[in-house]
Design an enzyme around this catalytic site. Structure first.
Site: not given
Ligand code: SAH
Ligand code: SF4
Length: 396
Positions: A114, A347, A103, A117, A90, A110
């Protein structure tokens, strides 16, 4: 056939040489592709005829097939691109009065996993190629230019953030030529402050990026101490906070007038207590440590819930109180506006179609078990109840 979107300008020069042409012709070709959105070599009228003929037989500008396009009430656009093999990624366009931000995704899924996420919950399928990363920008820029009726030279995309699906610094080899193409004056001509790489903290690659292409850096911190960050961002077990902040300071040594953006996703009752704000403040100011503080801005992101996360969004007042502690401590702190959440484009909501293959596994499709085994513990483990991740500690 070679996809010309895979090359930065130096790479395109090499390719021209391989075709027996002069290197400098790559600049013209690059401009046709990335400044005018032209796909057909025959239409590149000022290119040498010999080069046009050779390109016609050996190279293409191969865009990504659009599986769907959704437009949110606030004008945010989300494209789902089919990248083959059952994977879809996406890309999100976020229009604002004075800019257009794209974006971009760097991986299908990934591997960092996390807790909060939705991409992380899907597991990991594969790295995107440079061509697939650049194709997201190419498609958005030229589709929007046509749609908005922009004059020649006007740009639809003024800013790029590598904040879509995936961890960009775990796909460094493909990322670097893509960044160079974005910055190139003969390409998209974006200044390095308008291109942001967001990382969960791959320390050695932060050092590489500083040396190779020091664009704006955003670091996903999400916790003020290692115990909590270990649970939220599992990569922290490998690169703990002290190492991460040292890498951030090292990054800025190359660009002293810059700052690092620290992203902090506000999770109800997990990382949003005033006490945790004070710990975070001390951390970035370097209080009580031999290290100097970090030149940073803190961006608080209201958590965007998705099914299966089991986490909640911090109430507005709690976010405001957290921000106030940081601001009063002298740290510029902003709260990110949620955009496009009605089409799951906000996000952390980007999920592409990596999940679909897991469902295939559930239906017992023959090819599926192999694919599932390649994934890190994610939705599969949750569905089967095996090896589910440890629960996040709640702060009291
Ligand atoms: N992998 C990279 C970039 C992609 S995520 C990273 O983790 O930085 C982009 C941003 O969205 C990151 O700061 C991530 O922590 C945040 N993010 C991920 N899941 C989220 C969620 N459910 N709600 C709000 N922000 C989120
Ligand atoms: Fe991967 Fe999501 Fe963690 Fe970014 S926030 S490193 S996309 S698992």
């Amino acid at each position: 056939m070679v996809n010309l979107l895979q090359f930065d300008r130096a790479g395109l020069g090499d390719f021209c040489e391989q075709l027996g042409e002069k290197r400098f012709r790559a600049t013209q070709l690059f401009r046709w592709i990335h400044q005018r959105g032209e796909r057909d070599p025959a239409a590149m009228t000022d290119l040498a005829k010999s080069l046009r003929d050779k390109l016609a037989g050996s190279a293409v500008v191969e865009a990504l097939p659009v599986a769907s396009e959704q437009v949110a009430a606030d004008g945010t656009i989300k494209w789902l691109f089919d990248v083959g093999g059952g994977d879809a990624i996406e890309t999100v366009f976020i229009p604002e009065a004075d800019r257009g931000t794209l974006c971009i995704s760097s991986q299908a899924g990934c591997a960092v996993n996390c807790r909060f996420c939705s991409t992380g919950h899907q597991g990991f399928s594969r790295n995107l190629t440079t061509a697939e990363i650049v194709a997201q920008l190419w498609h958005a820029e030229f589709t929007l230019r046509r749609r908005l009726g922009l004059a020649a030279g006007e740009r639809a995309i003024t800013n790029v953030v590598m904040m879509g699906m995936g961890e960009p610094l775990q796909n460094y080899a493909a990322l670097l030529p893509a960044l160079r193409t974005m910055l190139d004056d003969h390409g998209y001509g974006l200044s390095r402050r308008r291109v942001t790489v967001s990382t969960s903290g791959v320390v050695p690659m932060i050092d590489r990026l500083r040396d190779d292409c020091p664009v704006a850096l955003a670091v996903s911190l999400h916790a003020p101490d290692d115990a909590l960050r270990d649970e939220l961002v599992p990569l922290n077990r490998k690169y703990p906070i002290a190492e991460l902040l040292a890498a951030c300071r090292g990054y800025l040594a190359r660009a002293p007038r810059d700052f690092i953006t620290l992203e902090y996703c506000m999770l109800d009752g997990v990382n949003d207590a005033p006490e945790q704000a004070r710990t975070l403040l001390a951390l970035v100011r370097g209080d009580g440590s031999a290290d100097s503080g970090l030149a940073c801005k803190i961006n608080l992101i209201p958590f965007n819930p998705f099914p299966a996360s089991g986490l909640g969004r911090s109430p507005r007042e709690r976010v405001a109180a957290f921000a106030a502690v940081l601001q009063e401590g002298g740290i510029v702190t902003t709260v990110r506006k949620t955009r496009g959440d009605d089409i799951a484009a906000a996000c952390g909501q980007l999920a592409g179609e990596v999940q679909d293959r897991t469902r295939l596994a559930e239906r017992g499709t023959r090819a599926a078990p192999v694919r599932v085994e390649r994934r890190v513990a994610g939705p599969v483990s949750r569905r089967t109840g095996v090896a589910a991740p440890a629960p996040v500690r709640s702060s009291s």
